[in-house]
Design a protein around this motif. Structure first.
Motif, PDB file in Angstrom:
ATOM      1  N   UNK A 192      51.364 -54.673 -27.090  1.00 41.24           N
ATOM      2  CA  UNK A 192      51.563 -53.652 -28.108  1.00 41.24           C
ATOM      3  C   UNK A 192      50.465 -52.588 -28.079  1.00 41.24           C
ATOM      4  N   UNK A 193      50.840 -51.369 -28.465  1.00 37.81           N
ATOM      5  CA  UNK A 193      49.842 -50.332 -28.691  1.00 37.81           C
ATOM      6  C   UNK A 193      49.069 -50.698 -29.961  1.00 37.81           C
ATOM      7  N   UNK A 194      47.786 -50.476 -29.953  1.00 31.80           N
ATOM      8  CA  UNK A 194      46.942 -50.815 -31.101  1.00 31.80           C
ATOM      9  C   UNK A 194      47.473 -50.191 -32.386  1.00 31.80           C
ATOM     10  N   UNK A 195      47.517 -51.001 -33.462  1.00 32.82           N
ATOM     11  CA  UNK A 195      47.986 -50.451 -34.736  1.00 32.82           C
ATOM     12  C   UNK A 195      47.022 -49.403 -35.268  1.00 32.82           C
ATOM     13  N   UNK A 196      45.754 -49.447 -34.849  1.00 35.03           N
ATOM     14  CA  UNK A 196      44.800 -48.390 -35.215  1.00 35.03           C
ATOM     15  C   UNK A 196      45.252 -47.053 -34.651  1.00 35.03           C
ATOM     16  N   UNK A 197      45.665 -47.075 -33.382  1.00 34.48           N
ATOM     17  CA  UNK A 197      46.115 -45.855 -32.719  1.00 34.48           C
ATOM     18  C   UNK A 197      47.368 -45.315 -33.400  1.00 34.48           C
ATOM     19  N   UNK A 198      48.346 -46.184 -33.629  1.00 37.42           N
ATOM     20  CA  UNK A 198      49.613 -45.742 -34.211  1.00 37.42           C
ATOM     21  C   UNK A 198      49.459 -45.306 -35.662  1.00 37.42           C
ATOM     22  N   UNK A 199      48.625 -46.012 -36.431  1.00 33.69           N
ATOM     23  CA  UNK A 199      48.411 -45.626 -37.825  1.00 33.69           C
ATOM     24  C   UNK A 199      47.775 -44.240 -37.899  1.00 33.69           C
ATOM     25  N   UNK A 200      46.850 -43.979 -36.998  1.00 39.74           N
ATOM     26  CA  UNK A 200      46.205 -42.666 -36.966  1.00 39.74           C
ATOM     27  C   UNK A 200      47.187 -41.598 -36.496  1.00 39.74           C
ATOM     28  N   UNK A 201      47.985 -41.925 -35.477  1.00 37.93           N
ATOM     29  CA  UNK A 201      48.927 -40.952 -34.915  1.00 37.93           C
ATOM     30  C   UNK A 201      49.998 -40.559 -35.925  1.00 37.93           C
ATOM     31  N   UNK A 202      50.509 -41.538 -36.678  1.00 39.05           N
ATOM     32  CA  UNK A 202      51.589 -41.273 -37.622  1.00 39.05           C
ATOM     33  C   UNK A 202      51.087 -41.031 -39.046  1.00 39.05           C
ATOM     34  N   UNK A 203      49.762 -41.180 -39.240  1.00 41.72           N
ATOM     35  CA  UNK A 203      49.165 -40.934 -40.556  1.00 41.72           C
ATOM     36  C   UNK A 203      49.811 -41.794 -41.635  1.00 41.72           C
ATOM     37  N   UNK A 205      49.834 -46.185 -43.252  1.00 39.76           N
ATOM     38  CA  UNK A 205      49.074 -47.432 -43.358  1.00 39.76           C
ATOM     39  C   UNK A 205      49.453 -48.390 -42.231  1.00 39.76           C
ATOM     40  N   UNK A 206      48.510 -49.222 -41.848  1.00 44.40           N
ATOM     41  CA  UNK A 206      48.754 -50.184 -40.771  1.00 44.40           C
ATOM     42  C   UNK A 206      49.901 -51.137 -41.105  1.00 44.40           C
ATOM     43  N   UNK A 207      50.103 -51.423 -42.382  1.00 50.61           N
ATOM     44  CA  UNK A 207      51.186 -52.346 -42.765  1.00 50.61           C
ATOM     45  C   UNK A 207      52.551 -51.774 -42.388  1.00 50.61           C
ATOM     46  N   UNK A 208      52.688 -50.458 -42.462  1.00 50.32           N
ATOM     47  CA  UNK A 208      53.945 -49.816 -42.070  1.00 50.32           C
ATOM     48  C   UNK A 208      54.136 -49.943 -40.562  1.00 50.32           C
ATOM     49  N   UNK A 209      53.064 -49.750 -39.816  1.00 49.78           N
ATOM     50  CA  UNK A 209      53.129 -49.903 -38.356  1.00 49.78           C
ATOM     51  C   UNK A 209      53.531 -51.330 -37.994  1.00 49.78           C
ATOM     52  N   UNK A 210      52.925 -52.309 -38.656  1.00 49.78           N
ATOM     53  CA  UNK A 210      53.247 -53.714 -38.373  1.00 49.78           C
ATOM     54  C   UNK A 210      54.692 -54.021 -38.665  1.00 49.78           C
ATOM     55  N   UNK A 211      55.223 -53.434 -39.743  1.00 57.24           N
ATOM     56  CA  UNK A 211      56.623 -53.629 -40.093  1.00 57.24           C
ATOM     57  C   UNK A 211      57.549 -53.049 -39.041  1.00 57.24           C
TER      58      UNK A 211
END
Length: 216
Positions: A192-203, A205-211
């Motif tokens: 997986x791509x790091x949730x830090x990267x995706x949370x920052x890219x999509x602005x 919360x990390x919980x949304x990325x995890x979902x």
């Protein structure tokens, strides 16, 4: 004189890039030899032309409806070099797409092909997005007989707007156009791509990325 040399160098480089991207066949055909251990360069190795048969150039069943009982409500039946070995090096392929009511071909790209789509049945909402920085959506509602073009590499999609099933047929400018589905590439790669990267890219919360990642 120096300017002429520079100009000739630019022309030579341009020609070499064009040739490297889409070389023209130097024989009547090059049937894909999928069993060969030869390293592939922009296509499959060629089967001995003496072994050519009609089956190498044909495919049956495109008239059959695809099974759309899946979460997206879409079934794509490709006809590329994997189905017709004789397409190897010829730079063309096609696909049938069946849509359930509300079915969606999600945003995706073909890295090696322009696509021209014809609606065979039903009504489709289709569109593509231009590259950065404009990111302009160009979209249209199509009915039976209408045609739409998706330029090579651009993100595009289709949706069935009708209450019944829909069918379209696409021609693509490569025997192996490839497909990159945006959601799968972003939220479903392995690893997986790091949730830090995706949370920052999509602005978000990390919980949304995890979902979102859990869906893939």
């Amino acid at each position: 004189m120096a300017n002429q040399i520079v100009l000739l160098a630019i022309v030579a480089m341009t020609c070499s890039l064009v040739i490297a991207f889409e070389p023209k066949p130097l024989q009547d055909f090059c049937i894909a030899d999928t069993t060969s251990s030869v390293i592939r360069v922009n296509g499959f190795p060629c089967l001995d032309s003496k072994l050519a048969q009609a089956d190498h150039f044909s495919f049956g069943g495109l008239h059959m409806p695809g099974n759309t009982t899946n979460p997206l409500g879409v079934k794509i039946t490709p006809v590329n070099v994997a189905q017709i070995p004789g397409l190897n090096t010829l730079g063309i392929s096609l696909a049938r797409i069946d849509y359930a009511p509300g079915g969606v071909t999600p945003p995706h790209t073909h890295p090696r092909a322009t696509e021209i789509l014809t609606v065979v049945k039903g009504k489709l909402y289709v569109g593509f997005v231009t590259s950065n920085p404009e990111n302009k959506l160009i979209s249209k509602v199509l009915k039976k007989g209408d045609v739409f073009v998706f330029p090579v590499g651009l993100v595009h999609f289709q949706q069935n707007l009708g209450s019944g099933t829909a069918i379209s047929q696409s021609s693509l400018s490569s025997q192996n156009p490839g497909v990159i589905t945006i959601a799968n590439s972003v939220f479903g790669p392995n690893p997986s791509i790091s949730d830090d990267v995706l949370a920052k890219a999509f602005q978000v919360d990390k919980s949304i990325i995890s979902s979102l990642q859990a869906q893939f």
